[in-house]
Design a protein around this motif. Sequence first.
Motif, PDB file in Angstrom:
ATOM      1  N   ASP A 148       0.837  -1.195   0.000  1.00 59.52           N
ATOM      2  CA  ASP A 148       0.000   0.000   0.000  1.00 59.52           C
ATOM      3  C   ASP A 148       0.878   1.253   0.000  1.00 59.52           C
ATOM      4  O   ASP A 148       1.923   1.299   0.661  1.00 59.52           O
TER       5      ASP A 148
ATOM      6  N   THR B  25      -1.194 -12.031  -4.384  1.00 58.99           N
ATOM      7  CA  THR B  25      -1.807 -11.814  -3.082  1.00 58.99           C
ATOM      8  C   THR B  25      -0.725 -11.849  -2.020  1.00 58.99           C
ATOM      9  O   THR B  25       0.439 -12.152  -2.295  1.00 58.99           O
TER      10      THR B  25
ATOM     11  N   ALA C 136      -7.899 -11.653  -1.511  1.00 57.14           N
ATOM     12  CA  ALA C 136      -7.343 -10.314  -1.704  1.00 57.14           C
ATOM     13  C   ALA C 136      -6.238 -10.045  -0.698  1.00 57.14           C
ATOM     14  O   ALA C 136      -6.110 -10.735   0.319  1.00 57.14           O
TER      15      ALA C 136
ATOM     16  N   LEU D 183      -4.559  -3.704   1.702  1.00 55.98           N
ATOM     17  CA  LEU D 183      -4.129  -2.983   0.500  1.00 55.98           C
ATOM     18  C   LEU D 183      -5.299  -2.220  -0.095  1.00 55.98           C
ATOM     19  O   LEU D 183      -6.287  -2.805  -0.531  1.00 55.98           O
ATOM     20  N   GLU D 184      -5.175  -0.900  -0.108  1.00 60.75           N
ATOM     21  CA  GLU D 184      -6.212  -0.035  -0.680  1.00 60.75           C
ATOM     22  C   GLU D 184      -5.699   0.739  -1.886  1.00 60.75           C
ATOM     23  O   GLU D 184      -6.325   0.754  -2.936  1.00 60.75           O
TER      24      GLU D 184
ATOM     25  N   VAL E  93      -2.424   0.953  -4.321  1.00 61.11           N
ATOM     26  CA  VAL E  93      -1.180   0.266  -4.664  1.00 61.11           C
ATOM     27  C   VAL E  93      -0.032   1.272  -4.753  1.00 61.11           C
ATOM     28  O   VAL E  93      -0.167   2.346  -5.336  1.00 61.11           O
TER      29      VAL E  93
ATOM     30  N   LEU F 195      -7.438  -7.152  -5.246  1.00 58.80           N
ATOM     31  CA  LEU F 195      -7.947  -6.038  -4.442  1.00 58.80           C
ATOM     32  C   LEU F 195      -9.434  -6.193  -4.169  1.00 58.80           C
ATOM     33  O   LEU F 195     -10.191  -6.662  -5.029  1.00 58.80           O
TER      34      LEU F 195
END
Length: 370
Positions: free
Chosen positions: A187, A290, A322, A326-327, A329, A340
């Motif tokens: 992230d 992942t 997912a 992680l929101e 990248v 995601l």
Amino acid sequence: MTVRVVASSLRTCFGTGDQTFEALLRGENGVGPLRHGSADRLGVERGYHILDDGPSRAGRWLAGCAADAFARSRADPVRERVIAIVGTGLGELAAVEDWALGGAVPDPEHLHYGGVLRAVLPGVTDVITLTGACSAGGHALALAQDLLELGEADVVLACAVDGMTRSMLAMIGRVAAEPTSRVRPFDADRTGVLLGEGAAAVALTRTERPGPALASVLATGLSCDARHETAPDVAGIAEAMRDALSRAARVASEVDVVVAHGTGTALNDPVESAALREVLLEPGGSPLVTAVKGAVGHLSGTAALVNVDVAIRCLRDGVVPAVTGLETVLPEGDGIRFVLGGPVEAAPRLVQTEAFGFGGANAVSLLEAA
């Protein structure tokens, strides 16, 4: 020579391997308040804990996973030579720390796990303990395959275990500007490391042994670049990836899924992204990627084998979880197919797992459906 996985047993903050994979598919985050040491003094407020206190905790988790995998492997130590290998980063250091603070004297046999495993694996020929930081479980897997290929064993349990220690907590507390609230692999706004706890055991046999199998391990590629005490190196990681592909006689475009190391740290995530691009993407690959540390934390020596357990389930169930946490990248990850938002249905044939330890001790394994 390809070897078969006939059993896999896992323990994390979520529980068993089944419970862990279900939590990954739901996108759950297993972090909670720190249970060991003083948060104020350590500079760490949270962790991914197994809710089990008491002496020699790591040994109990290891024994449980090893006994489970041994039973489900249907190994017969009367007719078969059974060897156990344990990869660990910290061993029973927590027990030694407790002793130093006035607690009970730890059993020396528990510090290298020989006595722990012999108690639950009747007839085991040898117990080997090795270290390699976060890649220790991957080195155990590679040695297990070597022993089977060389005819030195009929069944090998590749195991790994690590629990939290005050010294490791103090180290991560010193490198963060402020306490980290959760691990966020790859992230753009990742803030660093939080420790987890876990144990794993994978039972391996040669292909000619009769009976069902969960998956096949084609190869494990290893490298030790030793470029820096803690910082990762693109060339060293890429070398391990290429070594795995070469040993397995596969090419980059055949890799369908990567279960990445994904530390959520300033240095590792860009370096791992660069290595993935160099070794897999540029030659024409486009795997789904992942990572699990956002859900279970940094498991030190268990990191490689938890990724192996997840890879087996991706192959078996046709679904890839997912990346929890992680929101957005990171820029270096542009073009990589991170999973995601939720799990993705897939039909992977070849899965790559990655584990990279301090000092550039790297392990990359390739698995396919049995």
